[in-house]
Design an enzyme around this catalytic site. Structure first.
Site, PDB file in Angstrom:
ATOM      1  N   VAL A   1     -38.596  56.388 -11.965  1.00 35.38           N
ATOM      2  CA  VAL A   1     -38.320  56.401 -13.385  1.00 35.38           C
ATOM      3  C   VAL A   1     -37.585  57.606 -13.982  1.00 35.38           C
ATOM      4  O   VAL A   1     -36.701  57.303 -14.833  1.00 35.38           O
ATOM      5  CB  VAL A   1     -39.684  56.454 -14.076  1.00 35.38           C
ATOM      6  CG1 VAL A   1     -39.731  56.541 -15.679  1.00 35.38           C
ATOM      7  CG2 VAL A   1     -40.893  55.071 -13.801  1.00 35.38           C
TER       8      VAL A   1
ATOM      9  N   GLU B   1     -34.090  65.751 -13.591  1.00 38.42           N
ATOM     10  CA  GLU B   1     -35.723  65.366 -13.705  1.00 38.42           C
ATOM     11  C   GLU B   1     -36.039  65.150 -12.162  1.00 38.42           C
ATOM     12  O   GLU B   1     -37.102  65.308 -11.665  1.00 38.42           O
ATOM     13  CB  GLU B   1     -35.820  63.974 -14.508  1.00 38.42           C
ATOM     14  CG  GLU B   1     -35.717  64.245 -16.030  1.00 38.42           C
ATOM     15  CD  GLU B   1     -35.501  63.141 -16.835  1.00 38.42           C
ATOM     16  OE1 GLU B   1     -35.489  61.993 -16.216  1.00 38.42           O
ATOM     17  OE2 GLU B   1     -35.393  63.231 -18.057  1.00 38.42           O
TER      18      GLU B   1
ATOM     19  N   GLY C   1       8.143  30.871 -26.590  1.00 43.03           N
ATOM     20  CA  GLY C   1       8.454  29.492 -26.443  1.00 43.03           C
ATOM     21  C   GLY C   1      10.079  29.385 -26.807  1.00 43.03           C
ATOM     22  O   GLY C   1      10.676  28.351 -26.699  1.00 43.03           O
ATOM     23  N   ASP C   2      10.487  30.390 -27.339  1.00 44.78           N
ATOM     24  CA  ASP C   2      12.186  30.473 -27.829  1.00 44.78           C
ATOM     25  C   ASP C   2      12.848  30.420 -26.753  1.00 44.78           C
ATOM     26  O   ASP C   2      12.699  30.844 -25.610  1.00 44.78           O
ATOM     27  CB  ASP C   2      12.474  31.588 -28.816  1.00 44.78           C
ATOM     28  CG  ASP C   2      12.249  31.382 -30.398  1.00 44.78           C
ATOM     29  OD1 ASP C   2      11.942  30.166 -30.586  1.00 44.78           O
ATOM     30  OD2 ASP C   2      12.106  32.252 -31.210  1.00 44.78           O
TER      31      ASP C   2
ATOM     32  N   ASP D   1       2.974  37.617 -27.593  1.00 45.50           N
ATOM     33  CA  ASP D   1       3.889  36.640 -28.095  1.00 45.50           C
ATOM     34  C   ASP D   1       4.833  37.059 -29.067  1.00 45.50           C
ATOM     35  O   ASP D   1       4.371  38.366 -29.729  1.00 45.50           O
ATOM     36  CB  ASP D   1       3.006  35.586 -29.001  1.00 45.50           C
ATOM     37  CG  ASP D   1       2.295  34.490 -28.244  1.00 45.50           C
ATOM     38  OD1 ASP D   1       2.652  34.386 -27.162  1.00 45.50           O
ATOM     39  OD2 ASP D   1       1.500  33.932 -28.771  1.00 45.50           O
TER      40      ASP D   1
ATOM     41  N   ASN E   1     -30.806  63.139 -15.850  1.00 51.87           N
ATOM     42  CA  ASN E   1     -31.898  62.505 -14.582  1.00 51.87           C
ATOM     43  C   ASN E   1     -31.627  63.272 -13.380  1.00 51.87           C
ATOM     44  O   ASN E   1     -32.915  63.295 -12.582  1.00 51.87           O
ATOM     45  CB  ASN E   1     -31.325  60.959 -14.390  1.00 51.87           C
ATOM     46  CG  ASN E   1     -31.297  60.223 -15.696  1.00 51.87           C
ATOM     47  OD1 ASN E   1     -30.666  59.950 -16.475  1.00 51.87           O
ATOM     48  ND2 ASN E   1     -32.675  59.725 -15.737  1.00 51.87           N
TER      49      ASN E   1
END
Length: 999
Positions: A304, A771, A626-627, A351, A768
């Site tokens: 834990v 701990e 797309g041109d 785009d 942690n």
């Protein structure tokens, strides 16, 4: 039927054994339905709720927590005495965390499935077909249409299947297929075969695609593909096949979970094994089994302690706060983990239309003839400012502004633009912007007329709604449009027949105004307008005019040019055969050339600076459009993607050129290219795949249905706010203003979020580590528990959680967009940083154990035992002479755990203040640079006092109030962590940074 565009219409009909007049027989319909199935996109088979819930527990960290909770429940069940109630708190809290995480995860998954379902909005309900079982056209459900059906479509219809056109029953047929191809203007269709097996969808002018809209005209076609076989269906299949990639942050947390689980397993087993000799101590009643269970509980407590339970919640909160900041910059994030992914974006594929440009066609140049004689032709050239549909701009000749009404040629040019036009400007009061009504090209001409104001109309007192068409209205009051000769492919022009609304002083009668492709219109001109007079159009003048138009169309501008002309004495309208469009070209002859306008979809003014910022940040910008290639390269030069004279060989490709490369050449092309033109959706997906093979993190923009697979495949799919629902559903981010600049702002925000995230993850992990060190030390040294599991949960979730969340508000570094993109494989904690936070963690662990030990050995209110007695407390009994005169219940006191917990919380608050900057001293970047952090620290300390003082919390957390002297000791033990971290920061700034620079 594949490649129907290659064949003549008669061959396609023969393939399906059908005639255009009779249609399919009932038997043919039944056979086709059995063979091809219904004409609909199947619904996505989503995961069941149970499957989604189980998926949330596949994460390793979650499984460790789940195991810890289950073991805690079992141990709590066998607790005795006053701990019976409190023992259940820990497993209940862990289970609540897991349930909350699962709910959020399931909700996000449910949202993700909407992309494929959104495709269904493009399926029409009904269709019109010709079949042999009934005369004429019949309406049927679109899902019942089969390949071979003869289908009729008209203006306003949604195409129900992929059709090969066999007859156009109107002058022209125009289709809006932007959802599929991304083309910003509607497309003119025809029925002739297209003998190009590699034609892209944009070039298949004899095909109608399912889901697209008829904008003008009427036609008949034969269905060649239905359901999943249509172009829309293929996109659905591509989207279903794309497995969502885990983001860099998710992959890092997965790796962190694996490393943590291994470390926890080793440490827990080690603690249990080391204490085997203590299993039969008197404290356990001499029972080996009870001793084994006791140390198993300690091992669970260790698990834990090692798991940062608050981390998922803090990360989610930080990302959510980031999304709010991005939303204020017009970037709406749909997927929380993608917020952080933006920070390591190395390529932006954008785009052109609407993102890099305004998607608002604008006339920027025009000319009329100044002088014309047999040997030469002089032109009056003008430039026009303004890049949107807003009817404000200046007309200039050279550097000087001009009044257009002073030029007779410009008055006539404005008249043609206003009358030879079916579109209009409109002011959208809700959005506060001017918008087009109709075609983009014609709206640009309408806007030009407003800017020219040839009749000097007073515009000051007009509202914006009235301003939208004020100058056009004046012209339309002078001439009345009688009818329109619509555009056709053969003559490449359109015209209107107009008559004066009142008698003209010179007796001027009806006129025809013409606009169209310059080569086609000028070929039919016999004269040219010079001011108010007409002069013959000589071959020399014609060539000079065409040379100027070619220069505009092919130079750095690549403008789209339209020629404008007049027929001063057209035939009487009664003598014209308006039903026969083949005669239109005869009426548009003997024309007088008036002038030419050049227009473009202008780059957004702010984009060039944003692209420069991208290059400074090490991000490559790639235009995908797309041109045609010439237009695309020209826009790239204007934006700074290419230099003005840069050779684009190997850096700009058309879709076809890209297809001609070998797979390896395609990979290399994607590594160097900055422009792809004339591409299809499949190209976008391949580009993303190739970039991903180089470990590039790609942001891909799109707005159409066709873009959805690539948006889903890219690490960051970015849809336009004005785009389709499908694109938005497939994307991680939506740009509400369709603006490239918003992408760059989002990338900057993503980098800032990651920087802050590193700070609070390291902050939580150092806690942690502390701990774990604390519990490990107490277990190894045989000391009483300094911290119990429920206290660890409180610290990990609440007291640490608030400052960790506040660290998400740290101000970004000033040079954040001058650094190269970080590698997605870069570890969150490694090398020197790992040592730094390990050092802090070890200090935290030692300090907490020292605080608990101090109470036993030195505190005036403590038992004043020696360290040897403390280490052997489990052997305490009335019979043991080592503990003579000592009450063994003192080892159950709440004071030592309260001291340890208070030191842990205080040190963590100091750590939080240290975390405003990774390497800068507190003297350079003081904590008040992040006011939220000060508030969070104050709240965490207040909550700590709450559990010490307010019943029944002291009972639940096994704590008790401390005296003033004890608090002084807490501060004496805690505050040195600031000096330790300052020393580590100093080393990091002055030594480690130099070593990294040399590497």
């Amino acid at each position: 039927m594949e490649a129907a565009h290659l064949l003549p219409a008669a061959d396609v009909l023969r393939h399906f054994s059908v005639t255009a007049e009779g249609g399919l027989s009932p038997a043919q319909v039944t056979g086709a339905r059995e063979r091809y199935g219904p004409n609909e996109l199947p619904s996505e088979e989503g995961k069941s709720l149970w499957e989604l819930v189980l998926e949330q527990f596949e994460d390793l960290l979650v499984r460790i927590l789940l195991l810890a909770a289950l073991v805690s429940f079992v141990l709590a069940w066998f607790e005795e005495g006053e701990e019976t109630t409190t023992a259940f708190v820990e497993p209940l809290v862990i289970m609540l965390i897991l349930v909350a995480n699962a709910i959020v995860g399931v909700w996000q998954e449910r949202n993700a499935e909407s992309a494929i379902e959104a495709l269904k909005e493009y399926e029409p309900e009904m269709g019109k077909v010709i079949r042999s079982d009934r005369k004429g056209v019949q309406r049927i459900r679109a899902r019942d249409i089969v390949p071979g059906d003869i289908v009729e479509v008209a203006v306003g219809d949604k195409v129900p299947a992929d059709l090969r056109l066999i007859e156009i029953k109107s002058t022209t047929l125009r289709v809006d297929q932007s959802i599929l191809t991304g083309e910003s203007v509607s497309v003119t269709k025809h029925t002739e075969a297209i003998p190009d097996p590699r034609a892209v969808n944009q070039d298949k002018k004899n095909m109608l695609f399912s889901g697209t809209n008829i904008t003008s005209g009427k036609a008949v076609g034969v269905a060649v593909a239905t359901g999943l076989h249509t172009e829309l269906g293929k996109i659905r299949s591509q989207m279903a096949a794309v497995e969502p990639e885990r983001t860099p942050l998710q992959r890092k947390l997965d790796e962190f979970g694996r490393q943590l689980s291994h470390a926890i397993s080793v440490i827990c087993v080690a603690v249990w094994v080391i204490n085997i000799g203590h299993f039969a101590d008197p404290a356990h009643g001499g029972s080996w089994l009870r001793g084994a269970v006791y140390y198993f509980k300690i091992a669970v407590a260790l698990a834990v302690a090692a798991i940062p339970e608050g981390l998922p919640a803090v990360i989610t909160t930080c990302l959510a706060l980031g999304t709010r900041r991005m939303a204020r910059k017009n970037a709406i994030v749909r997927s929380l983990p993608s917020v952080e992914t933006l920070g390591c974006t190395s390529v932006i594929c954008s785009d052109k239309t609407g993102t890099l440009t305004t998607n608002q066609m604008s006339v920027c140049r025009m000319f009329v003839v100044a002088e014309a004689d047999a040997g030469s032709c002089l032109l009056h050239e003008f430039t026009i400012s303004g890049t949107t549909y807003t009817p404000e701009g200046e007309v200039r000749q050279g550097d000087q502004p001009v009044r257009c009404g002073q030029f007779d040629g410009l008055v006539e040019l404005a008249t043609i633009c206003a009358l030879c036009n079916d579109s209009a400007l409109d002011y959208n009061e809700a959005k506060g912007v001017y918008e087009k009504v109709g075609e983009a090209t014609e709206t640009a001409l309408t806007c030009l007329v407003e800017k020219m104001n040839v009749f000097d109309t007073d515009l000051q007192a007009l509202s914006r709604v009235e301003r939208a068409g004020a100058c056009n209205t004046v012209i339309k009051q002078l001439m009345r449009k009688e009818f329109t000769l619509e555009f056709s492919r053969d003559r490449k022009s359109m015209s209107v027949y107009c008559t004066p609304t009142r008698p003209h002083p010179t007796g001027q009668g009806s006129k025809m105004f013409v606009k169209g492709a310059p080569e086609s219109v000028i070929e039919r001109c016999s004269s040219v307008r010079v001011g108010s007079r007409t002069a013959p159009l000589t071959p020399t003048s014609r060539e000079q005019i065409l040379a100027k138009i070619r220069d505009w169309g092919s130079g750095s501008d690549t403008l789209r040019c339209l020629a404008l002309a007049t027929r001063d004495a057209p035939p009487r309208k009664e003598d014209m055969e308006l039903d026969d469009c083949s005669k239109f070209v005869q009426y548009e002859t003997d024309l007088t050339f008036v002038g030419c306008v050049g227009m473009l979809d202008p780059p957004r003014p702010e984009v060039a600076a944003c692209i420069t910022r991208c290059y400074q940040a090490g991000i490559r910008v790639v235009m995908i459009t797309g041109d045609n290639k010439g237009t695309a390269v020209a826009i790239c030069r204007r934006l700074g993607i290419f230099g003005d004279t840069e050779d684009v060989a190997g850096k700009a490709y058309t879709g076809r050129e890209f297809d001609d490369l070998s797979p390896e050449q395609q990979r290399q092309a994607c590594r160097t290219a900055r422009c792809f033109a004339r591409v299809e959706p499949a190209h976008k997906s391949r580009i993303v795949e190739n970039l991903q093979s180089f470990n590039e993190i790609t942001a891909m923009t799109g707005d159409g249905v066709n873009d959805a697979p690539a948006l889903k495949k890219a690490e960051i799919g970015i849809a336009m706010g004005s785009g389709t629902a499908v694109a938005k559903s497939a994307a991680e981010m939506v740009l509400s203003d369709d603006n490239f600049a918003s992408i760059v702002a989002a990338v900057e925000e993503g980098r800032a979020i990651y920087s802050n995230m590193k700070q609070f993850i390291r902050y939580l992990i150092s806690s942690n580590v502390g701990e774990v060190v604390c519990i490990f030390l107490t277990a190894i040294l045989g000391l009483p528990e300094a911290l119990i599991p429920v206290q660890l949960l409180w610290v990990n979730l609440v007291t640490d959680g608030l400052p960790a969340t506040a660290l998400g508000f740290n101000p970004p570094d000033l040079d954040i967009m001058e650094k190269l993109p970080r590698s997605p494989r870069e570890a969150l904690i490694s090398g020197w940083l790992f040592f730094r936070y390990l050092a802090i963690g070890v200090y935290v662990g030692l300090a907490t154990v020292a605080a608990a030990t101090w109470w036993f050995v030195y505190d005036a209110e403590g038992p004043h035992i020696n360290f040897y007695q403390l280490r052997n407390f489990l052997k305490c009994s009335e019979d043991n002479p080592l503990f003579a005169g000592i009450d063994c219940e003192v080892f159950e006191s709440r004071f030592p755990t309260t001291m340890a917990l208070s030191v842990l919380v205080t040190i963590e608050m100091c750590n939080a203040l240290n975390s405003v900057s990774e390497n800068q001293s507190l003297l350079r970047m003081p904590p008040w640079m992040n006011p939220w952090l000060l508030v969070a620290v104050a709240m965490s300390m207040a909550l700590h006092f709450l559990i010490l003082l307010v019943p029944p919390l002291p009972l639940i957390f096994q704590v008790t109030p401390l005296s003033g002297r004890q608090w002084v000791v807490v501060l004496q033990i805690s505050l040195p962590v600031i000096l330790l971290d300052e020393a580590l920061k100093y080393l990091s700034r002055n030594h480690m940074h130099e070593e990294m620079s040399q590497k």
